[in-house]
Design a protein around this motif. Structure first.
Motif, PDB file in Angstrom:
ATOM      1  N   GLN A  10      41.948  40.077  42.373  1.00 24.80           N
ATOM      2  CA  GLN A  10      42.544  38.810  41.358  1.00 24.80           C
ATOM      3  C   GLN A  10      44.037  38.496  41.037  1.00 24.80           C
ATOM      4  N   GLN A  31      45.808  40.243  38.844  1.00 23.01           N
ATOM      5  CA  GLN A  31      46.089  40.921  37.327  1.00 23.01           C
ATOM      6  C   GLN A  31      45.622  41.606  37.186  1.00 23.01           C
ATOM      7  N   LYS A  43      48.741  38.299  34.571  1.00 21.44           N
ATOM      8  CA  LYS A  43      48.410  38.091  35.706  1.00 21.44           C
ATOM      9  C   LYS A  43      50.067  37.992  36.460  1.00 21.44           C
TER      10      LYS A  43
END
Length: 156
Positions: free
Chosen positions: A57, A59, A83
């Motif tokens: 993702q 992240q 991020k």
């Protein structure tokens, strides 16, 4: 307790995935990485971060601490969320808050951010960072950087 739980998650991720920070560009899953941000000059602020990367993702989450041993002394703890893509990390930090038990979701007001971090890394080994911090909930941000970033052992 929260810090112990975060450490256990990082250790579990390292054991299950056996991914090193050097393999982060090709990683799939979770992997921990820890960094020292600063020049190590006497009186300069120092920022230590422990991060957990979610590769699928893009992240990153973790915690950090900014310290400075001389006047004015600093000891700013922060919970980081952000991020990352291809060696670029951008995260915002929030002070730790103690919420009353059974407060529910509707009663929670997030505190103002106390840290803003941007890092550019080469092969997850070294790089540079710029960060901003504030000492109080409503104070002005003070900017530091660009300063060197070096990896440190997460499990010491």
């Amino acid at each position: 307790m929260k810090r112990i739980l975060a450490t256990l998650v990082a250790i579990l991720a390292a054991m299950v995935l056996t991914i090193s920070p050097a393999m982060a560009e090709e990683a799939v899953g979770l992997f921990p990485a820890c960094f020292h941000i600063g020049t190590d000059l006497y009186g300069a602020p120092s920022f230590n971060v422990q991060l957990l990367f979610n590769a699928p993702q893009g992240q990153v989450t973790g915690e950090g601490q900014i310290t400075q041993p001389v006047y004015p002394p600093l000891d700013i703890k922060t919970k980081l969320q952000g991020k990352y893509t291809a060696g670029y990390i951008k995260a915002t930090g929030y002070p730790e808050s103690d919420y009353p038990p059974n407060a529910g979701v509707d009663n929670i007001i997030l505190p103002n951010p106390n840290v803003k971090l941007q890092m550019i890394l080469k092969d997850f080994k070294t790089g540079t960072a710029t960060y901003e911090y504030r000492k109080s909930d409503v104070g002005e941000f003070e900017k530091v950087g660009p300063v060197p970033v070096t990896p440190v052992n997460c499990f010491e």
